[in-house]
Design an enzyme around this catalytic site. Structure first.
Site, PDB file in Angstrom:
ATOM      1  N   MET A 113      43.129  28.012 -28.298  1.00  0.00           N
ATOM      2  CA  MET A 113      42.240  28.055 -29.489  1.00  0.00           C
ATOM      3  C   MET A 113      42.077  26.589 -29.922  1.00  0.00           C
ATOM      4  O   MET A 113      43.077  26.055 -30.057  1.00  0.00           O
ATOM      5  CB  MET A 113      42.498  28.989 -30.394  1.00  0.00           C
ATOM      6  CG  MET A 113      41.732  29.013 -31.857  1.00  0.00           C
ATOM      7  SD  MET A 113      42.213  30.313 -32.997  1.00  0.00           S
ATOM      8  CE  MET A 113      43.891  29.460 -33.108  1.00  0.00           C
ATOM      9  N   ASP A 149      38.907  24.322 -32.578  1.00  0.00           N
ATOM     10  CA  ASP A 149      38.231  24.181 -33.871  1.00  0.00           C
ATOM     11  C   ASP A 149      37.761  25.727 -34.180  1.00  0.00           C
ATOM     12  O   ASP A 149      37.294  26.434 -33.677  1.00  0.00           O
ATOM     13  CB  ASP A 149      36.549  23.332 -33.453  1.00  0.00           C
ATOM     14  CG  ASP A 149      37.230  22.096 -32.828  1.00  0.00           C
ATOM     15  OD1 ASP A 149      38.107  21.705 -32.356  1.00  0.00           O
ATOM     16  OD2 ASP A 149      36.316  21.243 -32.802  1.00  0.00           O
ATOM     17  N   TRP A 195      42.986  24.051 -22.656  1.00  0.00           N
ATOM     18  CA  TRP A 195      41.605  23.630 -22.862  1.00  0.00           C
ATOM     19  C   TRP A 195      40.573  23.848 -21.646  1.00  0.00           C
ATOM     20  O   TRP A 195      41.024  23.715 -20.615  1.00  0.00           O
ATOM     21  CB  TRP A 195      41.320  22.475 -23.497  1.00  0.00           C
ATOM     22  CG  TRP A 195      39.840  22.198 -24.056  1.00  0.00           C
ATOM     23  CD1 TRP A 195      39.516  22.635 -25.249  1.00  0.00           C
ATOM     24  CD2 TRP A 195      38.897  21.863 -23.452  1.00  0.00           C
ATOM     25  NE1 TRP A 195      37.998  22.333 -25.288  1.00  0.00           N
ATOM     26  CE2 TRP A 195      37.674  21.465 -24.364  1.00  0.00           C
ATOM     27  CE3 TRP A 195      38.858  21.016 -22.033  1.00  0.00           C
ATOM     28  CZ2 TRP A 195      36.357  21.060 -23.697  1.00  0.00           C
ATOM     29  CZ3 TRP A 195      37.530  20.534 -21.563  1.00  0.00           C
ATOM     30  CH2 TRP A 195      36.463  20.436 -22.553  1.00  0.00           C
TER      31      TRP A 195
END
EC number: 3.2.1.26
Length: 640
Positions: free
Chosen positions: A124, A126, A150
């Site tokens: 996780m 922003d 990511w």
């Protein structure tokens, strides 16, 4: 039908985590009213250790070389930069390879927070599009459904009635169109006067071009906003001439312009090394002349935020509010250094210009929202309680291999209210939302300690891994008036941490420490002499000995903090296993720490108060609450 908020009862709910292999799923992390019983022999050892430390010796805060089982692993690959976003992996300074630590599953399970929001598993980053709708707070967030690293960025979605207990919902948006096939990136929500919700977000196209897209709820009457529709005319904005195709992202919440029915929004970018905020008029998505603001030397501005604050009262303001008694806040997340900076100033809607009150404190060269591990923050106006609420991403600073082993990466900060600091006129005040106090377990433990120079004292609490502490410190006036002898030019990050002693500091608390103080994270004040000869306070968090594991961040965070005449040195800390959020002077300066202890885990964590100054006697007054766990679990969609 959708479940009404009133039908959700956190008292009868169960938290479900994704546990590592070999670790039983015990459901809700146990309440922290009483975590464990300390044996009499353990008490004796603790008192003996404290006696040795107090016996005319300064606190054991010196840096030592760690001893750990170490292995060399390949350097972590870069993630995100090639696609035109900030680096999404923590880069160790060791070069082509990095030292990793052999973590046990018990250690990694302990790192998982008890009351900070995080998904059940995977990556996780922003926070996106926070809003309040029909009794529910909504949080969207950048999420990888496939892994703890990511990639494949999708919009996760969760709802809450109180910003503390959360229910996971199905994904709001996935990368399934040519204009966002390489990622549904960061965006913001705008609520129109008729209640329509418009979500503007950045998409990464099939050619890796950053474009802006619209989405809206399929059914506005649904309190959960389960289904979202992408506008058939997407993309609505593409990079304008002179702007790089990978330098155009993260649109803000829109606000009303000076013309009737006009809506404006800003998008972060750069020209050369100058960070800029572009402004668009939304009726035809026209780029307005000039820029809202620009600061040379600050690099790419990500996740720009722009909103008003009242200089007269303590209420938050809708993003479109303007008029007397108003200042505006411009915030940017700097891609070059991964820091969130802000500046307070004046907005001229006719000229479409923002002017900082103090150019020396301009965005990117002055104040930061948080001096620790905190990035990509986003605010929203909460109409239910008339407040502005701030979210922020707390990223990892361990190895990617450790994240893959534990199966998750990153948490969100505790939501904070944001106010203008009327006393200084230069700072914001950030403070945990009042709802966090609902997790406090019983009455606080109250303690007043007279700390001689070079002393440290163990504080007996039910849990030293999950608590809320408010502390104030008063330095004896005689010593304080001798500030002329104090050092000049103190800086938290270059100071040597809590082991560096001066006449008037450091003094504060030590959290997530083991009983021998071989692992510890001190959060403290240090008083030095400013260039004008007056006392200058600094607020610091020292992670240099937070872990004996190699390959994790170990540095000293912090900054100066205004302590006005008549004020004591005050701090509040929210400690949640591997996260420490620290607030000084009512939130003028904030530090978020991400730590990875190897010893101060599983009931071994301890809490101390200390004074490592050489000449000052400090009186500490403390209130400590154990905190229950938040209920964070999947929404029972089968009941819809």
């Amino acid at each position: 039908m959708a479940i009404h908020p009133s039908s959700y009862d956190p008292e009868t709910s169960t938290t479900h985590y994704t546990f590592l292999p070999g670790q039983p799923d015990s459901g809700h992390r146990k309440s922290i009213k009483v975590v464990s019983v300390i044996l009499l022999s353990s008490f004796f050892l603790l008192y003996l250790a404290a006696f040795v430390i107090l016996n005319n010796q300064p606190p054991n805060l010196q840096n030592k070389s760690p001893s750990a089982s170490e292995t060399l692993t390949p350097a972590t690959p870069s993630r995100g930069v090639s696609q035109g976003v900030s680096e999404k992996t923590f880069k160790d300074v060791s070069g082509t390879s990095q030292v990793s630590y052999t973590w046990s599953n018990a250690m990694l399970n302990w790192q998982r927070t008890a009351y900070h929001f995080q998904p059940q598993k995977n990556w996780m980053n922003d926070p996106n599009g926070p809003l309040y709708h029909k009794g529910w707070y909504h949080l969207f967030y950048q999420y990888n459904p496939d892994s703890a690293i990511w990639g494949n960025i999708t919009w996760g979605h969760a709802v809450s009635t109180d910003l503390i207990h959360w229910l996971y919902l199905p994904f709001a948006m996935v990368p399934d169109q040519w204009y966002d096939i390489n990622g549904v990136w960061t965006g913001s929500a705008t609520i129109l006067p008729d209640g329509l919700i418009m979500m503007l977000y950045t998409g990464d196209t099939d050619d890796y071009v950053q474009v802006q897209n619209l989405a809206y709820p399929a059914n506005l009457s649904d309190p959960l906003l389960l289904d979202w529709v992408k506008y058939q005319g997407n993309p609505v904005l593409v990079p304008p001439p002179g702007i790089g195709v990978k330098d155009f992202r993260d649109p803000t919440t829109a606000w009303t312009g000076p013309q009737n029915g006009q809506w404006l929004l800003t998008i972060g970018s750069k020209v050369g090394k100058t960070g800029i905020a572009l402004v668009y008029e939304t009726s035809n998505f026209k780029l307005l002349d000039g820029v809202l603001h620009a600061v040379p030397g600050t690099g790419m501005w990500e996740c720009v935020d722009f909103y008003p604050v009242s200089t007269l009262d303590a209420n938050g303001l809708d993003t479109s509010y303007n008029g007397p008694g108003i200042k505006h806040v411009l915030k940017a997340s700097l891609d070059d250094n991964k820091q969130d900076h802000y500046v307070i100033g004046t907005y001229d809607p006719v000229k479409n210009k923002f002017s900082p009150d103090n150019p020396d404190l301009d965005c990117g060269i002055g104040l930061r929202l948080d001096y620790g591990r905190y990035y990509a923050s986003k605010t929203f106006y909460d109409p239910k309680k008339q407040r502005r609420v701030l979210w922020g991403w707390i990223g990892e600073t361990d190895s990617e291999s450790a994240d893959l082993q534990k199966g998750w990466a990153s948490v969100q900060s505790i939501p904070r209210t944001v106010l203008f600091d009327k006393k200084t006129g230069t700072h914001l005040l950030q403070w945990p939302v009042a709802e966090i106090e609902s997790l406090r377990s019983g009455d606080p433990k109250v303690k007043e300690v007279n700390l001689q120079p070079g002393s440290i004292e163990l504080l007996h609490v039910d849990s030293a891994a999950q608590f809320d502490i408010e502390a104030s410190f008063e330095v004896d006036r005689v010593t304080l008036e001798g500030i002329i002898e104090a050092d000049v030019g103190y800086n938290c990050s270059t100071s040597g941490g809590a082991a560096s002693r001066g006449i008037l500091g450091p003094f504060g608390v030590v959290v997530i420490a083991d009983q021998t103080l071989s692992e510890l994270t001190p959060v403290y004040f240090y008083i030095s002499r400013g260039a004008d000869g007056r006392a200058e306070a600094h607020f610091c968090a020292d992670q240099t000995r937070s872990s004996e594991a190699p390959g994790v961040a170990k540095q000293v965070y912090g900054s100066s903090v205004p302590v006005l005449d008549g004020e004591k040195h005050r701090m509040r800390l929210l400690v949640d296993h591997s996260i420490v959020e620290s607030f000084a002077q009512g939130g003028r300066t904030v530090i978020t720490s991400r730590i990875y202890p190897t010893k101060a885990v599983n009931g071994a964590a301890r809490l101390f108060v200390f004074n490592n100054a050489t000449g000052a006697i400090v009186t500490a007054s403390l209130k400590i609450w154990s905190l229950e766990s938040a209920d964070i679990r999947s929404f029972p969609l089968q009941k819809l």
